[in-house]
Design a protein around this motif. Structure first.
Motif, PDB file in Angstrom:
ATOM      1  N   ALA A   1      -5.277  11.547   9.803  1.00 58.95           N
ATOM      2  CA  ALA A   1      -5.877  11.994   8.542  1.00 58.95           C
ATOM      3  C   ALA A   1      -5.291  11.267   7.336  1.00 58.95           C
ATOM      4  O   ALA A   1      -5.560  11.626   6.205  1.00 58.95           O
ATOM      5  N   SER A   2      -4.489  10.206   7.595  1.00 57.38           N
ATOM      6  CA  SER A   2      -3.830   9.486   6.518  1.00 57.38           C
ATOM      7  C   SER A   2      -4.836   8.719   5.655  1.00 57.38           C
ATOM      8  O   SER A   2      -5.877   8.270   6.130  1.00 57.38           O
ATOM      9  N   ARG A   3      -4.492   8.565   4.389  1.00 60.22           N
ATOM     10  CA  ARG A   3      -5.310   7.796   3.438  1.00 60.22           C
ATOM     11  C   ARG A   3      -4.456   6.642   2.920  1.00 60.22           C
ATOM     12  O   ARG A   3      -3.279   6.823   2.613  1.00 60.22           O
TER      13      ARG A   3
ATOM     14  N   VAL B   1       0.841  -1.198   0.000  1.00 63.96           N
ATOM     15  CA  VAL B   1       0.000   0.000   0.000  1.00 63.96           C
ATOM     16  C   VAL B   1       0.870   1.239   0.000  1.00 63.96           C
ATOM     17  O   VAL B   1       2.062   1.202   0.332  1.00 63.96           O
ATOM     18  N   LEU B   2       0.259   2.350  -0.355  1.00 58.87           N
ATOM     19  CA  LEU B   2       0.871   3.661  -0.236  1.00 58.87           C
ATOM     20  C   LEU B   2       0.035   4.438   0.775  1.00 58.87           C
ATOM     21  O   LEU B   2      -1.164   4.642   0.579  1.00 58.87           O
ATOM     22  N   VAL B   3       0.672   4.806   1.884  1.00 61.89           N
ATOM     23  CA  VAL B   3       0.003   5.581   2.929  1.00 61.89           C
ATOM     24  C   VAL B   3       0.270   7.056   2.669  1.00 61.89           C
ATOM     25  O   VAL B   3       1.423   7.489   2.647  1.00 61.89           O
ATOM     26  N   HIS B   4      -0.793   7.816   2.453  1.00 55.01           N
ATOM     27  CA  HIS B   4      -0.674   9.254   2.197  1.00 55.01           C
ATOM     28  C   HIS B   4      -1.006  10.005   3.478  1.00 55.01           C
ATOM     29  O   HIS B   4      -2.129   9.894   3.991  1.00 55.01           O
ATOM     30  N   ARG B   5      -0.068  10.768   3.998  1.00 49.41           N
ATOM     31  CA  ARG B   5      -0.363  11.564   5.181  1.00 49.41           C
ATOM     32  C   ARG B   5      -1.120  12.813   4.761  1.00 49.41           C
ATOM     33  O   ARG B   5      -0.798  13.449   3.749  1.00 49.41           O
ATOM     34  N   GLY B   6      -2.131  13.184   5.544  1.00 42.88           N
ATOM     35  CA  GLY B   6      -2.907  14.384   5.245  1.00 42.88           C
ATOM     36  C   GLY B   6      -2.086  15.650   5.396  1.00 42.88           C
ATOM     37  O   GLY B   6      -0.962  15.636   5.907  1.00 42.88           O
ATOM     38  N   GLU B   7      -2.658  16.759   4.960  1.00 37.48           N
ATOM     39  CA  GLU B   7      -1.942  18.033   4.997  1.00 37.48           C
ATOM     40  C   GLU B   7      -1.886  18.628   6.402  1.00 37.48           C
ATOM     41  O   GLU B   7      -1.068  19.500   6.667  1.00 37.48           O
TER      42      GLU B   7
END
Length: 221
Positions: free
Chosen positions: A196-198, A184-190
């Motif tokens: 808030a990660s996606r 997976v790729l964990v995207h941290r929110g702004e």
């Protein structure tokens, strides 16, 4: 028998990596230029470009070329970005990350692997990758990174890793329980909160667990 490593490298890219939908020219360029044979144990140099998880000792293996390529394309570090690698291993992925980004800090738990990887990187003149020997679960830093590449699997994605991302950063990691694991790729929110990660699903694979991130032991009566 003399092996033409340049030819083997080109075949790896064209016959293994590209057919697995790794098409980014910068990633293909890094894989096509870096001498993978310099990163494998001497006994395995003849199969440096084979579709294999090459043993490194200490219970660790190199990522298969196709997995490394697919992961690098998903993370896709940019020229001006700082990258944290968790699990140096041989230093091959570290070198790939160095070719794609501005600066790489790589953490390796096993002292022998950390020393050997740093020596290889210095010998090849790769100056923007630093290897630090540490257990990542006992290590911390105030530094924040644009991207994180985790080279071994975890049962659950460690929240502490996400904290090392800058807002808007991303992390490649494989999690789950063998034989069903998911990259997976964990995207941290702004914002400031790691909650808030996606999480973006990428592909199924299976890797060794990193020490300290294995599934909890299950007891059955």
């Amino acid at each position: 028998m003399t092996i033409d490593y340049a030819q083997a490298r080109a075949a790896m890219v064209e016959q293994q990596v590209r057919p697995w939908w790794v098409l980014d020219p910068r990633v293909l360029g890094a894989l096509g230029q870096l001498p993978r044979e310099e990163f494998v144990p001497e006994a395995y140099r003849a199969v440096a470009y084979a579709d294999l998880e090459i043993p490194l000792g200490h219970g660790q293996h190199m990522l298969k070329p196709v997995v490394a390529g697919r992961a690098l394309q998903a993370l896709l570090p940019q020229d001006g970005e700082d990258v944290l690698e968790i699990g140096t291993g041989s230093g091959y992925v570290s070198a790939c990350l160095g070719a794609l980004s501005r600066d790489v800090l790589s953490i390796e738990r096993v002292p022998e692997l950390a020393d050997a990887a740093q020596h290889r990187l210095r010998t090849l003149g790769i100056s923007n990758v630093a290897v630090q020997q540490a257990d990542v679960f006992n290590w911390d830093t105030e530094r924040r990174f644009d991207a994180i590449f985790v080279t071994a699997a975890a049962d659950q994605v460690p929240v502490r890793f996400t904290r090392w991302l800058r807002p808007g950063g991303r992390m490649f990691i494989v999690h789950g329980r063998a034989p069903v694991m998911e990259a997976v790729l964990v995207h941290r929110g702004e914002g400031d909160s790691v909650n808030a990660s996606r999480v973006e699903s990428l592909f199924d694979t299976e890797l060794d667990y990193m020490a300290g991130a294995e599934p909890a032991a299950e007891f059955h009566l």
